[in-house]
Write an enzyme that holds these catalytic residues in place. Sequence first.
Site, mmCIF file in Angstrom:
data_model
loop_
_atom_site.group_PDB
_atom_site.id
_atom_site.type_symbol
_atom_site.label_atom_id
_atom_site.label_comp_id
_atom_site.label_asym_id
_atom_site.label_seq_id
_atom_site.Cartn_x
_atom_site.Cartn_y
_atom_site.Cartn_z
ATOM 1 N N ASP A 177 -58.809 61.886 -17.709
ATOM 2 C CA ASP A 177 -60.217 60.566 -17.205
ATOM 3 C C ASP A 177 -60.653 59.796 -17.895
ATOM 4 O O ASP A 177 -60.076 60.002 -19.282
ATOM 5 C CB ASP A 177 -60.984 60.820 -16.273
ATOM 6 C CG ASP A 177 -60.849 59.684 -14.801
ATOM 7 O OD1 ASP A 177 -60.845 58.645 -15.022
ATOM 8 O OD2 ASP A 177 -59.720 59.996 -14.035
ATOM 9 N N HIS A 217 -66.687 58.242 -14.428
ATOM 10 C CA HIS A 217 -65.662 58.103 -13.553
ATOM 11 C C HIS A 217 -63.855 59.424 -13.505
ATOM 12 O O HIS A 217 -64.602 59.965 -12.029
ATOM 13 C CB HIS A 217 -64.131 57.202 -13.490
ATOM 14 C CG HIS A 217 -63.144 57.198 -12.751
ATOM 15 N ND1 HIS A 217 -61.914 57.806 -12.980
ATOM 16 C CD2 HIS A 217 -63.212 56.399 -11.577
ATOM 17 C CE1 HIS A 217 -61.245 57.149 -12.098
ATOM 18 N NE2 HIS A 217 -62.270 56.018 -11.250
ATOM 19 N N SER A 396 -58.639 56.344 -6.864
ATOM 20 C CA SER A 396 -58.635 57.245 -7.708
ATOM 21 C C SER A 396 -59.208 58.058 -7.082
ATOM 22 O O SER A 396 -59.293 58.796 -7.863
ATOM 23 C CB SER A 396 -59.468 56.189 -7.970
ATOM 24 O OG SER A 396 -60.059 55.506 -9.470
#
Length: 534
Positions: A177, A217, A396
């Site tokens: 990520d 994220h 996601s």
Amino acid sequence: MKIHYAIILLLISSVMFSQEDAWVYFNSKPNSQTYLNSPLLILSQRAIDRRTNQNIALNFTDAPLEITYVNQIKASTGITVMAKSKWLNALHIRGTQANISALTALAFVNKVVFANKSLNLTGKTVSQNKVSETKNKLEAAVNYNYGTSANQIQMLNGHVLHQQNYTGSGKIIAVMDTGFPGVNTAQPFQKLRDNNQILGGYDYVSRNANFYAGGSHGTSVLSTMGGYKENALVGTAPDASYYLFRTEIDANENPVEESLWVEAAEKADSLGVDIINTSLGYFGQRDNSNYNYTYSDMNGSTTFISRGAEIAFSKGIIVVASAGNEGDATEKHIGAPADAVSVIAVGAVTASKVRSSFSSIGPSYDGRIKPDVMAQGSAAVISDVSGNIVTSNGTSFSGPIMAGMIACLWQAYPEKTNQQIRNMVIQSADKYLTPDNNYGYGIPNFGTALAVDSFVNHDFVVYPNPAQTNITFSFSNEINNASVIIYSILGQKVLDKKITGQNPNLSVESLKSGTYFYTLKGDGLHKTGKIIKQ
């Protein structure tokens, strides 16, 4: 006229000296057999055991790159090495078109492929198996007490696994990520820290060991699997262990990110990782539009990252990828590596199991069903970097929610191969017999998957739950007959049926929607529990 010549000269200069991204592929590994004869030089014992358990032999792709080739490329005029891949026997390089093309003269170079596909038409460059890349970062808006995270687990019947202590223990998940700030400090990750479940990681973007840097994220993604805050958030694999790899450059979009991903996947393989989760996707929106992909590239075999993901699967790893958030865009199709044949591409649904409008659709360009399965991605419950429990939207999150449940299922069936586990997940999904381009095979039922082959450790499973038409009571074959009584929430008997080990199904079609309780008795077995009729 002089002005015209100056403009032409400027244009030529711009073309000749602008920096391009490309891959240089080697044609051999002269010392490969040395490493294949001594696998502990290149793989951990856990990685070797994973291969052995799945009858996977080491091969040419496992041997490292030939260091003399690498050094010669590094020493070449105007060339910077950005990333490397032993699996694909290639380097990701940067330089001018002229300097990159000059590498084809080296005897050990098989081919050079530019990320800008138009440059692969020049005579200097071998362009079959084109590998231009583009990436679409999947940005997202901002008997466990699951709290508000209950629905995203129970939708998959994941609580059935958790109730039998299949919580990911013994499985290792690698997360690729943008970064993981707050994982080393925030409360929802304290359980992971206290139990040493963060095994390590690396920042491939900055080339250092501080993987707690970068964008947030990855922090949110990890929280859906490994996060734990009583009555607020429980991840789908709270007892799994994790490696955290930063492969995504938050500030810009460049093909090198795919190469960093493959490099990290190779490291994950060598460490013995079982599952790779990636909530990243590559299609369009590159800083340089020449690097963008088109739908025709989403065939599972063109992009560098999808080819790497397929090799990861060949090593016995399950790769889970978010399908993408382009469902509302003009180009709605899944990106890479979700397009890879063996990757489990996960789309997003709402809490009520309706496809989220933003969830990218299939099929792959070559007509395969994609996404493969679905999980909650609208109003998914996550942790932010400060430990606040919030909701967010995106595939996601449906991806890692699924990856965590797969870890739990694999814990229950440790003898299974990655292909067998993949099949079990897909075959348990609610649209398995009627897949489509929006939902793929649908929403898996991990309660069903748990009982696909046999009853685990002769335990007791009730599935699907919630149910619409029939419920199956899975129990030991040693029990021939059993009596099932269903009670309303007020204690009134509404069903009283006999079932057998050969026919353990009970129709609940006559029941109104709501919550009920059951009692099952037979041959020394006595079980009680709750069922929900939809």
